[in-house]
Design a protein around this motif. Sequence first.
Motif, mmCIF file in Angstrom:
data_model
loop_
_atom_site.group_PDB
_atom_site.id
_atom_site.type_symbol
_atom_site.label_atom_id
_atom_site.label_comp_id
_atom_site.label_asym_id
_atom_site.label_seq_id
_atom_site.Cartn_x
_atom_site.Cartn_y
_atom_site.Cartn_z
ATOM 1 N N VAL A 202 -4.778 2.747 -2.895
ATOM 2 C CA VAL A 202 -5.656 1.584 -2.813
ATOM 3 C C VAL A 202 -6.002 1.335 -1.353
ATOM 4 O O VAL A 202 -5.244 1.683 -0.443
ATOM 5 C CB VAL A 202 -4.991 0.334 -3.420
ATOM 6 C CG1 VAL A 202 -4.723 0.535 -4.901
ATOM 7 C CG2 VAL A 202 -3.694 -0.007 -2.698
ATOM 8 N N LYS A 203 -7.156 0.747 -1.136
ATOM 9 C CA LYS A 203 -7.574 0.420 0.230
ATOM 10 C C LYS A 203 -6.716 -0.716 0.782
ATOM 11 O O LYS A 203 -6.410 -1.674 0.069
ATOM 12 C CB LYS A 203 -9.048 0.012 0.244
ATOM 13 C CG LYS A 203 -10.012 1.127 -0.095
ATOM 14 C CD LYS A 203 -11.445 0.620 -0.029
ATOM 15 C CE LYS A 203 -12.436 1.726 -0.365
ATOM 16 N NZ LYS A 203 -13.828 1.217 -0.332
ATOM 17 N N TYR A 204 -6.379 -0.575 2.057
ATOM 18 C CA TYR A 204 -5.593 -1.623 2.720
ATOM 19 C C TYR A 204 -6.292 -2.981 2.600
ATOM 20 O O TYR A 204 -5.657 -3.989 2.301
ATOM 21 C CB TYR A 204 -5.388 -1.258 4.194
ATOM 22 C CG TYR A 204 -4.806 -2.379 5.018
ATOM 23 C CD1 TYR A 204 -3.438 -2.651 4.992
ATOM 24 C CD2 TYR A 204 -5.627 -3.182 5.813
ATOM 25 C CE1 TYR A 204 -2.907 -3.691 5.737
ATOM 26 C CE2 TYR A 204 -5.104 -4.213 6.555
ATOM 27 C CZ TYR A 204 -3.749 -4.469 6.521
ATOM 28 O OH TYR A 204 -3.218 -5.503 7.248
ATOM 29 N N GLU A 205 -7.605 -2.987 2.806
ATOM 30 C CA GLU A 205 -8.348 -4.248 2.784
ATOM 31 C C GLU A 205 -8.259 -4.931 1.425
ATOM 32 O O GLU A 205 -8.225 -6.164 1.339
ATOM 33 C CB GLU A 205 -9.818 -4.017 3.146
ATOM 34 C CG GLU A 205 -10.054 -3.543 4.564
ATOM 35 C CD GLU A 205 -9.743 -2.065 4.764
ATOM 36 O OE1 GLU A 205 -9.560 -1.344 3.745
ATOM 37 O OE2 GLU A 205 -9.670 -1.627 5.932
ATOM 38 N N ASP A 206 -8.220 -4.133 0.355
ATOM 39 C CA ASP A 206 -8.146 -4.705 -0.991
ATOM 40 C C ASP A 206 -6.801 -5.387 -1.243
ATOM 41 O O ASP A 206 -6.724 -6.358 -2.008
ATOM 42 C CB ASP A 206 -8.370 -3.615 -2.046
ATOM 43 C CG ASP A 206 -9.803 -3.111 -2.063
ATOM 44 O OD1 ASP A 206 -10.684 -3.818 -1.533
ATOM 45 O OD2 ASP A 206 -10.036 -2.010 -2.594
ATOM 46 N N VAL A 207 -5.761 -4.845 -0.614
ATOM 47 C CA VAL A 207 -4.441 -5.467 -0.740
ATOM 48 C C VAL A 207 -4.339 -6.665 0.199
ATOM 49 O O VAL A 207 -3.855 -7.739 -0.190
ATOM 50 C CB VAL A 207 -3.325 -4.446 -0.414
ATOM 51 C CG1 VAL A 207 -1.954 -5.100 -0.558
ATOM 52 C CG2 VAL A 207 -3.432 -3.233 -1.323
ATOM 53 N N ARG A 208 -4.807 -6.490 1.424
ATOM 54 C CA ARG A 208 -4.636 -7.526 2.451
ATOM 55 C C ARG A 208 -5.244 -8.861 2.044
ATOM 56 O O ARG A 208 -4.668 -9.925 2.293
ATOM 57 C CB ARG A 208 -5.259 -7.033 3.766
ATOM 58 C CG ARG A 208 -5.148 -8.019 4.941
ATOM 59 C CD ARG A 208 -3.693 -8.305 5.259
ATOM 60 N NE ARG A 208 -3.572 -9.167 6.431
ATOM 61 C CZ ARG A 208 -3.710 -10.493 6.411
ATOM 62 N NH1 ARG A 208 -3.964 -11.092 5.253
ATOM 63 N NH2 ARG A 208 -3.574 -11.194 7.503
ATOM 64 N N GLU A 209 -6.401 -8.814 1.386
ATOM 65 C CA GLU A 209 -7.072 -10.058 1.022
ATOM 66 C C GLU A 209 -6.356 -10.809 -0.101
ATOM 67 O O GLU A 209 -6.684 -11.969 -0.369
ATOM 68 C CB GLU A 209 -8.518 -9.786 0.610
ATOM 69 C CG GLU A 209 -8.662 -9.025 -0.696
ATOM 70 C CD GLU A 209 -10.108 -8.732 -1.052
ATOM 71 O OE1 GLU A 209 -10.970 -8.962 -0.179
ATOM 72 O OE2 GLU A 209 -10.355 -8.292 -2.188
ATOM 73 N N LYS A 210 -5.363 -10.162 -0.711
ATOM 74 C CA LYS A 210 -4.629 -10.802 -1.802
ATOM 75 C C LYS A 210 -3.220 -11.228 -1.380
ATOM 76 O O LYS A 210 -2.470 -11.779 -2.194
ATOM 77 C CB LYS A 210 -4.580 -9.876 -3.012
ATOM 78 C CG LYS A 210 -5.967 -9.606 -3.589
ATOM 79 C CD LYS A 210 -5.956 -8.544 -4.649
ATOM 80 C CE LYS A 210 -7.368 -8.297 -5.168
ATOM 81 N NZ LYS A 210 -8.283 -7.759 -4.130
ATOM 82 N N GLN B 133 0.827 -1.207 0.000
ATOM 83 C CA GLN B 133 0.000 0.000 0.000
ATOM 84 C C GLN B 133 0.865 1.262 0.000
ATOM 85 O O GLN B 133 0.602 2.209 -0.747
ATOM 86 C CB GLN B 133 -0.926 -0.012 1.209
ATOM 87 C CG GLN B 133 -1.930 1.133 1.223
ATOM 88 C CD GLN B 133 -2.721 1.183 2.510
ATOM 89 O OE1 GLN B 133 -2.226 0.841 3.578
ATOM 90 N NE2 GLN B 133 -3.977 1.619 2.408
ATOM 91 N N LEU C 178 -4.321 -6.992 -10.086
ATOM 92 C CA LEU C 178 -5.643 -6.968 -9.471
ATOM 93 C C LEU C 178 -5.913 -5.677 -8.715
ATOM 94 O O LEU C 178 -7.034 -5.167 -8.736
ATOM 95 C CB LEU C 178 -5.797 -8.162 -8.521
ATOM 96 C CG LEU C 178 -5.919 -9.534 -9.191
ATOM 97 C CD1 LEU C 178 -5.847 -10.642 -8.151
ATOM 98 C CD2 LEU C 178 -7.223 -9.631 -9.980
ATOM 99 N N VAL C 179 -4.901 -5.126 -8.038
ATOM 100 C CA VAL C 179 -5.148 -3.937 -7.211
ATOM 101 C C VAL C 179 -4.819 -2.634 -7.931
ATOM 102 O O VAL C 179 -5.337 -1.575 -7.564
ATOM 103 C CB VAL C 179 -4.379 -4.000 -5.872
ATOM 104 C CG1 VAL C 179 -4.751 -5.252 -5.089
ATOM 105 C CG2 VAL C 179 -2.879 -3.902 -6.063
#
Length: 234
Positions: free
Chosen positions: A38-46, A28, A57-58
């Motif tokens: 980008v949102k932390y959550e969008d990165v974390r789930e990948k 991030q 993807l992000v």
Amino acid sequence: MSQKIKGLLLDIDGTLIDSNDAHAKAWQEALAEFDIHVKYEDVREKIGMGGDNLLPLVAQLHKEEGLGKKVDKRRVEIFKQDYLPHLQPFPYAQQLIELLHKAGLKIIAASSASKEDLGALLKKSGVEKYVDGATSSDDAERSKPAPDIIEAALQKGDLRPSMTLMVGDTPYDIAAAEKAGVQTIAFTCGGWKEKDLQGAVAVLSGPEELFTKLKQIPIEEIPEKLHAMARSAL
């Protein structure tokens, strides 16, 4: 004659060492330095994928080209400088891998991390001396959830899929191993919930729980116990 597990393919991030959040933050921050927010959550789930899958993807970037290459380089620098020194292994991670090593299993690290990151993480987790080999994203055309890293690890260890177990913490570990014909024991310590880890033959809280279960068994019987786990969804 009883059948036994001969080898163990071992994820490191989120499985032995509490590093998944750190990887997400490093990605991030690196993206933000290039004005990509980008949102932390969008990165974390990948996290659990390699950068070859995560970046498109992000951020619609490619890891080996142009801006994507610059972002990945900066991510490595941030992770090594700001996060790696503070990472800690999960409780009993070292004791678990030492026990499995003493039980005669061939242990091959199979990680979507880069070769450079993986070497540092193995040292931080305290299991380096028990690992017989390692495969990283550098050894495969595609990272998890593609099976390339798992297949490379099997080849490196001269292991048959049916006589091998994967230990990981993400759906991507399970998917990659399944495509290569390998069953997975999954840990929730990496941040995924049990419902997210469907397809694993066992879902445990982390290294301590598996160590506690195996420590109660005579060491020479551990490979047979693991084989039984691989053949029944516990």
